[in-house]
Motif scaffolding. Structure first.
Motif, PDB file in Angstrom:
ATOM      1  N   ARG A  20      -3.996  -2.583  -5.282  1.00 35.36           N
ATOM      2  CA  ARG A  20      -4.184  -2.046  -3.927  1.00 35.36           C
ATOM      3  C   ARG A  20      -4.532  -3.193  -2.984  1.00 35.36           C
ATOM      4  O   ARG A  20      -5.686  -3.614  -2.874  1.00 35.36           O
ATOM      5  CB  ARG A  20      -5.258  -0.966  -3.929  1.00 35.36           C
ATOM      6  CG  ARG A  20      -4.836   0.274  -4.717  1.00 35.36           C
ATOM      7  CD  ARG A  20      -5.610   1.500  -4.296  1.00 35.36           C
ATOM      8  NE  ARG A  20      -5.366   1.860  -2.909  1.00 35.36           N
ATOM      9  CZ  ARG A  20      -5.826   2.991  -2.329  1.00 35.36           C
ATOM     10  NH1 ARG A  20      -6.544   3.829  -3.044  1.00 35.36           N
ATOM     11  NH2 ARG A  20      -5.575   3.247  -1.073  1.00 35.36           N
ATOM     12  N   PRO A  25      -3.853  -3.762   0.809  1.00 33.95           N
ATOM     13  CA  PRO A  25      -3.343  -3.038   1.975  1.00 33.95           C
ATOM     14  C   PRO A  25      -2.488  -3.846   2.940  1.00 33.95           C
ATOM     15  O   PRO A  25      -1.667  -3.275   3.656  1.00 33.95           O
ATOM     16  CB  PRO A  25      -4.623  -2.538   2.664  1.00 33.95           C
ATOM     17  CG  PRO A  25      -5.648  -2.500   1.591  1.00 33.95           C
ATOM     18  CD  PRO A  25      -5.308  -3.629   0.679  1.00 33.95           C
ATOM     19  N   ASP A  30       0.825  -1.217   0.000  1.00 28.34           N
ATOM     20  CA  ASP A  30       0.000   0.000   0.000  1.00 28.34           C
ATOM     21  C   ASP A  30       0.855   1.262   0.000  1.00 28.34           C
ATOM     22  O   ASP A  30       0.362   2.347  -0.328  1.00 28.34           O
ATOM     23  CB  ASP A  30      -0.935  -0.008   1.209  1.00 28.34           C
ATOM     24  CG  ASP A  30      -2.118   0.933   1.040  1.00 28.34           C
ATOM     25  OD1 ASP A  30      -2.796   0.830  -0.004  1.00 28.34           O
ATOM     26  OD2 ASP A  30      -2.355   1.775   1.928  1.00 28.34           O
ATOM     27  N   ARG A  73       0.555   2.652  -3.369  1.00 26.40           N
ATOM     28  CA  ARG A  73      -0.823   2.625  -3.879  1.00 26.40           C
ATOM     29  C   ARG A  73      -1.062   3.672  -4.963  1.00 26.40           C
ATOM     30  O   ARG A  73      -1.953   3.515  -5.805  1.00 26.40           O
ATOM     31  CB  ARG A  73      -1.817   2.841  -2.734  1.00 26.40           C
ATOM     32  CG  ARG A  73      -1.693   4.178  -2.034  1.00 26.40           C
ATOM     33  CD  ARG A  73      -2.652   4.282  -0.857  1.00 26.40           C
ATOM     34  NE  ARG A  73      -2.480   5.508  -0.092  1.00 26.40           N
ATOM     35  CZ  ARG A  73      -1.609   5.651   0.909  1.00 26.40           C
ATOM     36  NH1 ARG A  73      -0.828   4.633   1.258  1.00 26.40           N
ATOM     37  NH2 ARG A  73      -1.507   6.795   1.551  1.00 26.40           N
TER      38      ARG A  73
END
Length: 304
Positions: A289, A291, A135, A138
């Protein structure tokens, strides 16, 4: 290289690339907005080239756990001769394998109980990573890409497994190609792994592959490279360092905070650069993406 010499090199590159105790971006700090704007001026023809290999779904000596692709619709006997229908599928993969193109997050490498910048290794849990995940990138990485073609430099089709790319090789390739790697660049190093695999067949790359010599990481630190990618694993196998299997990963990811891209492919990019007469271009890297993930499949794009 002895364990003692490696530790000296480790301490040297770590000290030369510090960005403060709270930093989580590592060498991406070299890629400033002004350098992104400058990189956009690399576009001359608008020609785009993928730097990723097709995702491999068949097992092989270098791919014992291949990506899995399964159609979930249409099902057996479904009739879509009239009205609306959808084709659906599911995809799963081992991100850090030895075939598929991927980006390593800064939480990927643990060394002496820590991740980059002293983040505790236990911040990576069985449920996912809590710091330095993919992330961090990102928003993507966009900058000036530079391809250094080492087989071209040496006049061979590829480097043989176990061969090392040295800092001298990188500097010589710059001179031969009329390009110089600079601060904030995305450096791409071709060893010819993909061409060898295509022409000679797959082999156990976990045990034998060409890559950078650990001392070449000083070149990356000197030039303030933001991101490193290769058509191999970036690390040579067998390792050149006593007791450390992936020294380039340790030096780049854990010591310097440099994201790595492993197992890219440059078999379309290299001839495109030859045709264009230049070895730098705009490079766009857009990971998924995810996380809590330690990496992501990636399809970087060169824009010439």
């Amino acid at each position: 290289m002895s364990a003692e010499a490696f530790r000296t090199l480790y301490d040297k590159v770590r000290e030369r690339t510090r960005h403060g105790p709270d930093d989580r971006r590592g060498t991406l700090n070299h890629l400033t907005p002004a350098r992104v704007v400058a990189a956009a001026r690399e576009v001359m023809t608008g020609r785009t080239v993928s730097l990723a290999a097709p995702v491999a779904t068949l097992p092989g000596p270098d791919n014992p756990d291949p990506a899995r692709h399964r159609m979930t619709a249409p099902g057996p006997g479904d009739d879509h001769s009239e009205g609306l229908g959808f084709a659906l599928d599911r995809f799963a993969m081992n991100v850090h394998g030895d075939v598929d193109s991927h980006l390593d997050a800064l939480c990927h490498v643990m060394y002496d109980g820590a991740l980059y910048n002293g983040v505790p290794a236990d911040s990576v849990t069985p449920q996912g990573a809590t710091e330095l995940t993919v992330d961090v990138v990102r928003d993507g990485v966009v900058g000036r890409g530079v391809l250094l073609d080492i087989p071209r430099l040496r006049g061979v089709r590829w480097l043989e497994p176990g061969d090392h790319v040295t800092a001298g090789d990188l500097a010589a390739a710059e001179a031969a190609q009329g390009v110089r790697t600079g601060p904030g660049d995305i450096l791409l190093v071709r060893v010819g792994h993909r061409r060898r695999r295509r022409e000679s067949g797959p082999w156990n790359a976990a045990e034998a592959r060409a890559g950078l010599h650990p001392e070449a990481v000083e070149f990356l630190a000197d030039r303030q490279v933001a991101l490193l990618g290769s058509d191999g694993n970036n690390d040579t196998a067998p390792s050149a360092v006593e007791g450390v299997d992936f020294p380039v990963h340790v030096l780049a990811v854990q010591a310097m905070g440099m994201h790595l891209m492993d197992y890219l492919q440059f078999e379309e990019l290299a001839p495109a650069c030859e045709q264009e007469g230049r070895w730098s271009f705009l490079c766009v890297v857009a990971p998924l993406r995810l996380p809590e993930a330690t990496g992501s499949p990636v399809n970087p794009i060169a824009v010439l």
